[in-house]
Motif scaffolding. Structure first.
Motif, PDB file in Angstrom:
ATOM      1  N   LEU A   1       0.615  -1.377  -0.432  1.00  0.00           N
ATOM      2  CA  LEU A   1      -0.069   0.134   0.195  1.00  0.00           C
ATOM      3  C   LEU A   1       0.814   1.095  -0.080  1.00  0.00           C
ATOM      4  N   ARG A   2       2.007   1.658   0.067  1.00  0.00           N
ATOM      5  CA  ARG A   2       2.681   2.511   1.071  1.00  0.00           C
ATOM      6  C   ARG A   2       3.102   3.318  -0.668  1.00  0.00           C
ATOM      7  N   PRO A   3       3.434   3.034  -2.067  1.00  0.00           N
ATOM      8  CA  PRO A   3       3.010   3.420  -2.933  1.00  0.00           C
ATOM      9  C   PRO A   3       1.710   3.917  -3.483  1.00  0.00           C
ATOM     10  N   LEU A   4       0.792   4.306  -3.030  1.00  0.00           N
ATOM     11  CA  LEU A   4      -0.664   4.119  -3.325  1.00  0.00           C
ATOM     12  C   LEU A   4      -1.573   5.218  -2.608  1.00  0.00           C
ATOM     13  N   ASP A   5      -1.486   6.428  -3.178  1.00  0.00           N
ATOM     14  CA  ASP A   5      -2.869   7.390  -2.954  1.00  0.00           C
ATOM     15  C   ASP A   5      -3.561   6.462  -2.560  1.00  0.00           C
ATOM     16  N   LEU A   6      -4.163   6.878  -0.990  1.00  0.00           N
ATOM     17  CA  LEU A   6      -4.633   6.350  -0.059  1.00  0.00           C
ATOM     18  C   LEU A   6      -5.316   7.402   0.711  1.00  0.00           C
ATOM     19  N   ASP A  24      -2.728   2.921  12.527  1.00  0.00           N
ATOM     20  CA  ASP A  24      -2.667   4.184  12.829  1.00  0.00           C
ATOM     21  C   ASP A  24      -1.371   4.653  11.498  1.00  0.00           C
ATOM     22  N   TRP A  25      -0.839   3.577  10.837  1.00  0.00           N
ATOM     23  CA  TRP A  25      -0.359   4.097   9.763  1.00  0.00           C
ATOM     24  C   TRP A  25      -0.871   4.663   8.472  1.00  0.00           C
ATOM     25  N   LEU A  26      -1.878   3.904   8.458  1.00  0.00           N
ATOM     26  CA  LEU A  26      -3.002   4.632   7.421  1.00  0.00           C
ATOM     27  C   LEU A  26      -4.084   5.459   7.761  1.00  0.00           C
ATOM     28  N   VAL A  27      -3.982   5.745   8.623  1.00  0.00           N
ATOM     29  CA  VAL A  27      -4.465   7.208   9.035  1.00  0.00           C
ATOM     30  C   VAL A  27      -3.700   7.798   9.274  1.00  0.00           C
ATOM     31  N   THR A  28      -2.871   8.046   9.816  1.00  0.00           N
ATOM     32  CA  THR A  28      -1.695   9.416   9.903  1.00  0.00           C
ATOM     33  C   THR A  28      -0.790   9.361   8.401  1.00  0.00           C
ATOM     34  N   ALA A  29       0.198   8.111   8.082  1.00  0.00           N
ATOM     35  CA  ALA A  29       0.846   8.458   7.388  1.00  0.00           C
ATOM     36  C   ALA A  29      -0.132   8.868   5.429  1.00  0.00           C
ATOM     37  N   LYS A  30      -1.141   7.935   5.544  1.00  0.00           N
ATOM     38  CA  LYS A  30      -2.470   7.770   4.051  1.00  0.00           C
ATOM     39  C   LYS A  30      -2.930   8.481   3.913  1.00  0.00           C
ATOM     40  N   ASN A  31      -3.479   9.164   5.047  1.00  0.00           N
ATOM     41  CA  ASN A  31      -4.785   9.914   4.931  1.00  0.00           C
ATOM     42  C   ASN A  31      -6.187   9.457   4.560  1.00  0.00           C
ATOM     43  N   ALA A  32      -5.904   7.698   5.057  1.00  0.00           N
ATOM     44  CA  ALA A  32      -6.976   6.475   4.799  1.00  0.00           C
ATOM     45  C   ALA A  32      -7.713   6.884   5.786  1.00  0.00           C
ATOM     46  N   ASP A  85     -10.248   0.842  22.360  1.00  0.00           N
ATOM     47  CA  ASP A  85      -8.315   1.204  22.536  1.00  0.00           C
ATOM     48  C   ASP A  85      -7.910   0.165  21.111  1.00  0.00           C
ATOM     49  N   PHE A  86      -7.929   1.622  20.150  1.00  0.00           N
ATOM     50  CA  PHE A  86      -7.098   0.848  18.775  1.00  0.00           C
ATOM     51  C   PHE A  86      -7.439   2.525  18.136  1.00  0.00           C
ATOM     52  N   PRO A  87      -5.493   3.447  17.575  1.00  0.00           N
ATOM     53  CA  PRO A  87      -6.258   4.432  17.504  1.00  0.00           C
ATOM     54  C   PRO A  87      -7.215   4.508  15.831  1.00  0.00           C
ATOM     55  N   HIS A  88      -7.630   6.197  16.485  1.00  0.00           N
ATOM     56  CA  HIS A  88      -8.338   6.686  15.593  1.00  0.00           C
ATOM     57  C   HIS A  88     -10.195   5.807  15.376  1.00  0.00           C
ATOM     58  N   ALA A  89      -9.952   4.681  16.297  1.00  0.00           N
ATOM     59  CA  ALA A  89     -11.497   3.863  16.087  1.00  0.00           C
ATOM     60  C   ALA A  89     -12.629   5.179  16.080  1.00  0.00           C
ATOM     61  N   ALA A  90     -13.363   4.972  16.081  1.00  0.00           N
ATOM     62  CA  ALA A  90     -14.851   5.427  16.282  1.00  0.00           C
ATOM     63  C   ALA A  90     -15.775   5.402  16.475  1.00  0.00           C
ATOM     64  N   GLN A  91     -16.327   3.939  15.936  1.00  0.00           N
ATOM     65  CA  GLN A  91     -17.552   3.552  15.633  1.00  0.00           C
ATOM     66  C   GLN A  91     -16.841   1.822  16.417  1.00  0.00           C
ATOM     67  N   SER A 116     -12.516   3.757  11.834  1.00  0.00           N
ATOM     68  CA  SER A 116     -12.028   5.040  11.867  1.00  0.00           C
ATOM     69  C   SER A 116     -13.051   6.405  11.017  1.00  0.00           C
ATOM     70  N   LEU A 117     -14.088   5.691  10.578  1.00  0.00           N
ATOM     71  CA  LEU A 117     -15.076   6.900   9.990  1.00  0.00           C
ATOM     72  C   LEU A 117     -16.574   7.153  11.256  1.00  0.00           C
ATOM     73  N   THR A 118     -16.423   8.668  11.827  1.00  0.00           N
ATOM     74  CA  THR A 118     -17.298   8.473  12.200  1.00  0.00           C
ATOM     75  C   THR A 118     -18.846   8.495  11.882  1.00  0.00           C
ATOM     76  N   PHE A 119     -19.873   8.436  12.620  1.00  0.00           N
ATOM     77  CA  PHE A 119     -21.147   7.926  12.646  1.00  0.00           C
ATOM     78  C   PHE A 119     -21.960   9.327  11.355  1.00  0.00           C
ATOM     79  N   GLU A 120     -21.353  10.493  11.615  1.00  0.00           N
ATOM     80  CA  GLU A 120     -21.364  11.275  10.319  1.00  0.00           C
ATOM     81  C   GLU A 120     -20.608  11.219   8.628  1.00  0.00           C
ATOM     82  N   GLN A 121     -19.781  10.417   8.398  1.00  0.00           N
ATOM     83  CA  GLN A 121     -19.382  10.225   7.645  1.00  0.00           C
ATOM     84  C   GLN A 121     -19.721   8.496   7.048  1.00  0.00           C
ATOM     85  N   ALA A 122     -20.260   7.584   7.670  1.00  0.00           N
ATOM     86  CA  ALA A 122     -20.258   6.643   6.955  1.00  0.00           C
ATOM     87  C   ALA A 122     -21.749   5.691   8.629  1.00  0.00           C
ATOM     88  N   GLY A 123     -22.735   5.277   8.013  1.00  0.00           N
ATOM     89  CA  GLY A 123     -23.747   5.085   8.836  1.00  0.00           C
ATOM     90  C   GLY A 123     -24.112   3.516   9.020  1.00  0.00           C
TER      91      GLY A 123
END
Length: 204
Positions: A1-6, A24-32, A85-91, A116-123
């Motif tokens: 996944l590293r070379p991909l724009d996510l 954590d890498w997916l969210v912080t480094a890849k904005n996914a 107890d996981f990074p960026h977990a919202a739901q 990591s998607l909030t309720f507003e982003q994905a029900g």
């Protein structure tokens, strides 16, 4: 996944890849974003999710399928939970699946996940769609890897060994399907000798 724009892409991860550093890498480094399955190889998190008051949470979406000799009903519940107890977990997510295959007893399965998607982003309805797309791959690949090859129970989790073993398993599954087998266990049983295995992969 590293070379991909996510950027703003949802990445679905099975239990083997549900690792804090990965998510954590997916969210912080890849904005996914991620949708990650939680199984008993994460016993603390699994117990926490299983212990949530799901009976008090309404079912957000229900889907039904019928065809190829089976009936399946899936219900999904999603809840915003603080301090997962996981990074960026919202739901937190619970999916209950009821399946009946022709001539076999009905089965029930409950699966848990986090996103990591909030309720507003994905029900719940949209999460159900994402989960169904993930399980299409699961049924074709990861279910076979887990049930037939015991991948989730593998104790090899360090260095490059898990990735190498996954490549080998994938090559075997692909070769068996290319040989015309509908069921992977049947194909394995027909190629238990070294000669048969080499023939399966096209070696003279």
């Amino acid at each position: 996944l590293r070379p991909l724009d996510l950027t703003n892409v949802l990445v679905a991860a099975d239990a083997l890849h549900t690792v804090r550093a990965n998510l954590d890498w997916l969210v912080t480094a890849k904005n996914a974003h991620y949708l990650a399955v939680i199984k008993k190889n994460q016993p603390t998190m699994w117990a926490f999710l299983a212990g949530l008051p799901w009976a008090e949470i309404p079912t957000g979406a229900t889907t039904r399928d019928h065809g190829h000799g089976h009936d399946e009903t899936r219900g999904i519940k999603a809840a915003t939970v603080a301090h997962l107890d996981f990074p960026h977990a919202a739901q937190a997510i619970r999916i209950h699946r009821w399946r009946r295959v022709k001539s076999r007893p009905a089965t029930r399965e409950t699966a848990y996940g986090i996103t990591s998607l909030t309720f507003e982003q994905a029900g719940a309805a949209l999460l159900a769609t994402f989960a169904r797309q993930h399980w299409h791959i699961e049924d074709r690949q990861h279910h076979v890897r887990d049930v037939t090859f015991g991948e989730d129970a593998s104790t090899s989790r360090t260095g490059r060994a898990p990735a190498a073993l996954a490549i080998f398993r994938g090559a075997v599954i692909t070769a068996i399907r290319a040989a015309g087998y509908r069921y992977i266990p049947e194909g394995r049983l027909d190629h238990v000798t070294a000669t048969a295995a080499l023939n399966l992969h096209g070696f003279p």
